[in-house]
Structures are given as C-alpha cells and as structure tokens.
Scaffold this motif. Sequence first.
Motif: not given
Length: 451
Positions: A133-142
């Motif tokens: 779970m902690d390795k999932v990469v999410y889109p960043q706001a910037e």
Amino acid sequence: MTDVVNIREIILAALMEILEEEQYSHIVLQEVLEKYQYLDKRDRAFISRVSEGTLENLILIDYIIERFSTVSVANMKPAIRTILRMSVYQLKFMDSVPDSAVCNEGVKLAQRKGFFSLKGFVNGVLRSVARNMDKVVYPQAESQPLEYLSITYSMPEWILKEWLEVYDFDTVEKICLDTHQEKMTSVRCNLDKASKEEIVESLKAQGITVKENPYLKYALDIGGYNYIKAVEAFKKGWLQVQDVSSMLAAEIAAPGWGSYCIDVCAAPGGKSLHLADMLRGSGYVEARDVTDYKVKLMQENIERIGNINMSAVLMDATVFDAESVEKADILIADVPCSGLGVMGKKADIKYKMTPAKQTEIVKLQRKILDTVQAYVKKGGVLIYSTCTIAAAENQYNVKWFLENYPFRLESIEPYLCDELKGKTTKAGYLQLLPGVNESDGFFIARLKRID
C-alpha cells in the motif's frame, strides 16, 4: 464484533444495490440500519463506515486495485469487484482492523457467494495491496492537478473541470475535501413548541452532541445519536431535520403575515414546515410533490409537528394547474437538480450523474419554472433554489428566467447574517459552497414578479 462475516455480507449486499443496481445510497443504508436495529451500536457503526467510506473513496480505491490486479476493475464480476472495493477501503483507512482479517474475510465472502474458483484471485490482490500500500504512486497537485483532485478525493474529472472553470484550485480542493468530512445532522428548532434551552437540554440528556450553527440562531448541529426517530425532541416535534442552507431559503422567502405559500417540489417538506412556522398560524402553505410516497412523508412530518396551516398535496410541478394562477404570495421552486452540493451526505451522486443527465436536468428545471411562474401574484416572490454548485443549473437558469419572464432579482441581504453577505447577495442570489461555508452546497435566488 457480532458475526463478522455476516456483517460484511450485509455491507456487500448494500453496496451491490447502490453500485450495481443504481439504488440511492441514503435510502439503501437507511433501510439496512432500520432492518438491523437489533445489532449493537458498534456493528451498526461498522456497517455505516465501510459502506459510506467505500462509496466516498471509490475512484481512489479502484486506482489502488488497478495497480495490483491483472483484471481491470470494469471487467470483474460485480460481486468480486465489490468485495475487493470494500476490503481495500478497510486496508487503506481502518487501522483497527488487522490486514490479515480483512484479506481472510474477503476470501470467505467470495466463497459464500459461490466464487470458489476466484478465491485465489481475491486473496492475491488483497495481500498484494496489504503488503505494498505504501508503495503506490499517486498524481501530484503541481504536475497533474486534475488527476490529483480526481484520485485523491474520488471526484469524477468532468465535475472538476466544470468547477475549475468557475473557482480557483484551492476553492475546488476545499469543496472536495469537505465531501469526505464526517457530517453532523443539521436541525431546526421549533421555538413555538419549546425554547432553544429546553431543546438543547433534552438532546444533551440523551447523550447527544450539540453545536451552535453560526448562521441562524434557531439552527443546531447534532451528533452521537443512534436513530433520529428515537430522539425525544424529535418525537415531540421540537425539531426538524433540515440543513441550514434550506432554512436560509425560507428566511430569504420572508413570508408576511397571512401569506399564501406554494412549495412545488417540497418533499421531505423542511422548507414548507419552516414557512408554516414563520407564518405563526396565519396564511397557508401548500407542500406539493409528484409521488404518493413523498406526499405521505410530508404528511407524517406535518402531523408530528402539528401544523394546522399547511397541507401536503399530490401534484406534478411540470403540469400546469389553472387554479393556481396568481395564487401565491410566495412560491418556492427547489427544483430537482444534479445534487452536487450534497455529495458529502450522498456520495454515490457523483458517480451516477453525467454531463448528459445534467443537460436533461436543466431542461426539466426550465420546464418547471415555465409552468409555476404563473402561480405567483403580481408583486409576489419566487424563490429558486437547488442543492448543487453547477452554474448551468443555477446562475445560467436565473439569467434565462429573467430574459423570458416578468421578474427581477431582489437583494437578499436583509435576510442574511453578515458572514454570508458577499458580491452577489445584494444582486439577489447566494451560492453556498461546502468547505467554504458551513452548510451543504446550495443556491438561492429571490425573484420578484413585476407586471
């Protein structure tokens, strides 16, 4: 916890009704909690949290599942898809439930539903999620603002695009964040039946949390109760469940002594009951709606409160009624809408609504306005309101209405507290935003007939 597998089976059935059969979440969950009243408070709270939490975070949950599944979420069998979704919600958001228990119960639930050949798939996906779970990469706001908002807050991109055309990024993020906040229940005190102090004392005596509302003195926010119909102040008719935004609509209507009021899309009747109370036994309120069920619901509220200057009437707002022409001093048109202002209470709305459906809703809203505007007396007032924050259903509809009918906007500032006065209130309308204002997302315009 009582029979954990059974509890999860209840949740699965509820989510299947909502997500696969497109039933309304607030109705399904209300029926489930009423059916299982005999369960203890902890079990009922677990049912509510997992069901509502899964719905609130659906896009985020699907994003996580897609990182670990060889089968896309859209191509899974509905029951398997739902088991994975409710399980991943628990893995992501509920530290109190051990990961191993979530995985085991997910596999057992698949077996109970007859998917023996897929228990390995369910087990593999859930254990991969739990470990990584902690390795999932999410889109960043910037770098990816739209994708960031959509996945972080589980908000469909088309809705976000619509909002970002009107509001800045920070405001849109506040709206999105608010849809995930736990909500207290907003209630209106019926001060003709009991003082505010008596009502608060009664609520606190039942262990209910009470908070003052900043916009109206007779509004309270309550929490920590198990079942509203078991609340003594509710049973006595001392209070009515009603969001403060809806109360503001009645305040802005401001009926005078003896006013005849028509509420054309009234169910469940909060604004109509409020108008009747404001009339202090004078005048009359017709609360109209289109189905027997809605009329019965309003009638039950009228009887519980004991209002004598009000009735519930079966009538379709799109069908012209010659007997109503120029009958109303006040007409409330709280029309059917996309509901995008109340997603914090009805999370499934954002998945069920589409741009095409919204276009059809705008046509319906205009048809209703075209029909009911004739019921307003010369010099009378029409209150147009929705529980959405879509400009197409709000500001654009008001503009269309003013171009086609003999009405003008009238300042609503005399009816508002200072906190709510702003750029548009002197012009005659108010757009409330969840996360910015302490209320649902709601639109109110005051239109006066001038011919």
